[in-house]
Design a protein around this motif. Structure first.
Motif, mmCIF file in Angstrom:
data_model
loop_
_atom_site.group_PDB
_atom_site.id
_atom_site.type_symbol
_atom_site.label_atom_id
_atom_site.label_comp_id
_atom_site.label_asym_id
_atom_site.label_seq_id
_atom_site.Cartn_x
_atom_site.Cartn_y
_atom_site.Cartn_z
ATOM 1 N N LEU A 59 1.073 -1.794 0.042
ATOM 2 C CA LEU A 59 0.050 0.130 -0.137
ATOM 3 C C LEU A 59 0.871 1.494 -0.210
ATOM 4 O O LEU A 59 0.936 2.464 -0.561
ATOM 5 C CB LEU A 59 -0.596 -0.306 1.236
ATOM 6 N N LEU A 60 2.188 1.024 0.794
ATOM 7 C CA LEU A 60 3.057 2.650 1.061
ATOM 8 C C LEU A 60 3.480 2.533 -0.875
ATOM 9 O O LEU A 60 4.367 3.792 -0.400
ATOM 10 C CB LEU A 60 4.084 2.137 2.309
ATOM 11 N N ALA A 61 3.842 1.555 -1.433
ATOM 12 C CA ALA A 61 4.708 2.030 -1.994
ATOM 13 C C ALA A 61 4.108 2.290 -3.468
ATOM 14 O O ALA A 61 4.640 3.151 -4.149
ATOM 15 C CB ALA A 61 5.269 0.580 -2.895
ATOM 16 N N LYS A 62 2.807 1.875 -3.423
ATOM 17 C CA LYS A 62 1.817 2.028 -4.255
ATOM 18 C C LYS A 62 1.239 3.698 -4.414
ATOM 19 O O LYS A 62 1.630 4.524 -5.792
ATOM 20 C CB LYS A 62 -0.085 1.441 -4.661
ATOM 21 N N ARG A 63 1.292 4.040 -2.870
ATOM 22 C CA ARG A 63 1.509 5.665 -2.997
ATOM 23 C C ARG A 63 2.490 5.943 -2.954
ATOM 24 O O ARG A 63 2.548 7.577 -3.883
ATOM 25 C CB ARG A 63 1.504 5.907 -1.464
ATOM 26 N N ARG A 64 3.348 5.696 -3.778
ATOM 27 C CA ARG A 64 4.877 6.343 -4.485
ATOM 28 C C ARG A 64 4.724 6.152 -5.864
ATOM 29 O O ARG A 64 6.250 6.342 -6.393
ATOM 30 C CB ARG A 64 5.863 5.925 -3.364
ATOM 31 N N GLY A 65 3.567 5.217 -6.409
ATOM 32 C CA GLY A 65 3.889 5.679 -7.560
ATOM 33 C C GLY A 65 4.762 4.280 -8.240
ATOM 34 O O GLY A 65 5.073 3.975 -8.894
ATOM 35 N N LYS A 66 4.831 2.689 -6.914
ATOM 36 C CA LYS A 66 5.479 1.310 -7.774
ATOM 37 C C LYS A 66 4.258 0.667 -7.709
ATOM 38 O O LYS A 66 3.413 0.414 -6.633
ATOM 39 C CB LYS A 66 6.353 1.674 -6.258
ATOM 40 N N PHE A 67 5.064 -0.136 -7.957
ATOM 41 C CA PHE A 67 4.000 -2.158 -8.366
ATOM 42 C C PHE A 67 4.739 -2.774 -8.414
ATOM 43 O O PHE A 67 6.452 -3.167 -8.509
ATOM 44 C CB PHE A 67 3.460 -1.750 -9.621
ATOM 45 N N GLY A 68 4.417 -4.465 -7.821
ATOM 46 C CA GLY A 68 5.595 -5.573 -8.173
ATOM 47 C C GLY A 68 4.839 -6.767 -9.488
ATOM 48 O O GLY A 68 3.463 -6.351 -10.007
ATOM 49 N N GLY A 69 5.246 -7.774 -9.212
ATOM 50 C CA GLY A 69 4.351 -8.494 -10.424
ATOM 51 C C GLY A 69 4.254 -9.568 -9.353
ATOM 52 O O GLY A 69 3.822 -10.408 -8.250
ATOM 53 N N ARG A 70 4.334 -10.572 -10.232
ATOM 54 C CA ARG A 70 3.317 -12.158 -9.431
ATOM 55 C C ARG A 70 5.445 -12.309 -8.256
ATOM 56 O O ARG A 70 5.072 -13.217 -7.595
ATOM 57 C CB ARG A 70 4.097 -13.453 -10.618
ATOM 58 N N ASP A 71 6.080 -12.432 -8.528
ATOM 59 C CA ASP A 71 6.690 -12.479 -7.748
ATOM 60 C C ASP A 71 7.684 -11.033 -6.170
ATOM 61 O O ASP A 71 8.677 -11.102 -6.432
ATOM 62 C CB ASP A 71 8.367 -13.108 -8.098
ATOM 63 N N PHE A 72 6.276 -10.370 -6.540
ATOM 64 C CA PHE A 72 7.134 -9.267 -5.017
ATOM 65 C C PHE A 72 7.661 -9.799 -4.067
ATOM 66 O O PHE A 72 8.297 -9.373 -3.681
ATOM 67 C CB PHE A 72 5.184 -8.777 -4.943
ATOM 68 N N ALA A 73 7.521 -10.372 -3.596
ATOM 69 C CA ALA A 73 7.763 -10.565 -2.204
ATOM 70 C C ALA A 73 7.736 -12.125 -1.970
ATOM 71 O O ALA A 73 6.955 -13.175 -2.200
ATOM 72 C CB ALA A 73 6.614 -9.964 -1.314
ATOM 73 N N THR A 74 8.965 -12.209 -2.143
ATOM 74 C CA THR A 74 9.248 -14.210 -1.336
ATOM 75 C C THR A 74 10.157 -13.886 0.161
ATOM 76 O O THR A 74 10.677 -13.595 0.690
ATOM 77 C CB THR A 74 10.870 -14.360 -2.326
ATOM 78 N N ILE A 75 9.379 -14.735 1.027
ATOM 79 C CA ILE A 75 9.302 -15.235 2.519
ATOM 80 C C ILE A 75 10.032 -15.805 2.666
ATOM 81 O O ILE A 75 10.019 -17.509 2.136
ATOM 82 C CB ILE A 75 8.157 -15.582 2.888
ATOM 83 N N PHE A 76 10.909 -16.441 3.800
ATOM 84 C CA PHE A 76 11.981 -16.861 4.095
ATOM 85 C C PHE A 76 12.177 -17.538 5.342
ATOM 86 O O PHE A 76 11.987 -16.036 5.945
ATOM 87 C CB PHE A 76 13.499 -16.615 3.944
#
Length: 139
Positions: A59-76
Motif C-alpha cells: 500500500l505504501l509503495a503504491k502511494r509512491r507510484g511503485k508496483f510489483g509482479g507475480r514474485d513481489f515478495a519471497t518469504i524465508f
C-alpha cells in the motif's frame, strides 16, 4: 523471524522509509535496471503477521507510484541460531585484541557479532512462499 525479499518497479526513489513503517528491518537494497530489490527482516513468528506487513508495504509503495509482479515478495523462515554470533564475536574480539589492544577487542567483538548475525540469517533460512502483488492494488 522471517526474511522477505521484495521486487518492485516504478517511479524513481527507494522505499526504505516505507519498509521501516511497515514493520520491517531493511538489510539490503539494490536497483538493477529499474527493478528495485529489497531484503528485510521482520521479528515475528506468525506468518499471517508477515503477510499483513507485506500488504502494508505494498500500500505504501503504491502511494509512491511503485508496483510489483507475480514474485513481489519471497518469504524465508529464519531459524535464530547462536553459533554464528558466538563464533564471530570470539574471532573478532581475539583479532581486535591482537592488533589494537582493549579498544580493538571491543570493536572486533561488535563487528564479529554483526558478521555472525548476518551469517546466521544466511545459513538458517528456508523458503516459505512467494506472494504476488495484491490484485486490489492493480490498475
Amino acid at each position: 523471524m522471517y526474511k522477505v525479499s521484495f521486487k518492485v518497479q516504478g517511479s524513481p526513489g527507494n522505499l526504505l522509509k516505507e519498509l521501516k513503517n511497515s514493520g520491517f528491518i531493511p538489510v539490503y537494497f539494490r536497483n538493477n535496471n529499474g527493478i528495485e530489490n529489497y531484503v528485510a527482516l521482520i521479528r515475528s513468528d506468525d506468518l499471517n503477521e508477515v503477510r499483513e506487513a507485506i500488504l502494508d508495504f505494498a500500500l505504501l509503495a503504491k502511494r509512491r507510484g511503485k508496483f510489483g509482479g507475480r514474485d513481489f515478495a519471497t518469504i524465508f523462515k529464519v531459524d535464530d541460531k547462536l553459533m554464528g554470533k558466538a563464533f564471530g564475536t570470539t574471532i573478532g574480539g581475539l583479532l581486535g585484541l591482537k592488533f589494537a589492544g582493549i579498544p580493538g577487542l571491543l570493536l572486533g567483538a561488535l563487528g564479529g557479532l554483526l558478521a555472525g548475525e548476518i551469517m546466521d540469517v544466511q545459513l538458517g533460512e528456508k523458503v516459505v512462499g512467494v506472494e504476488q502483488w495484491p490484485v486490489s492494488l492493480t490498475g
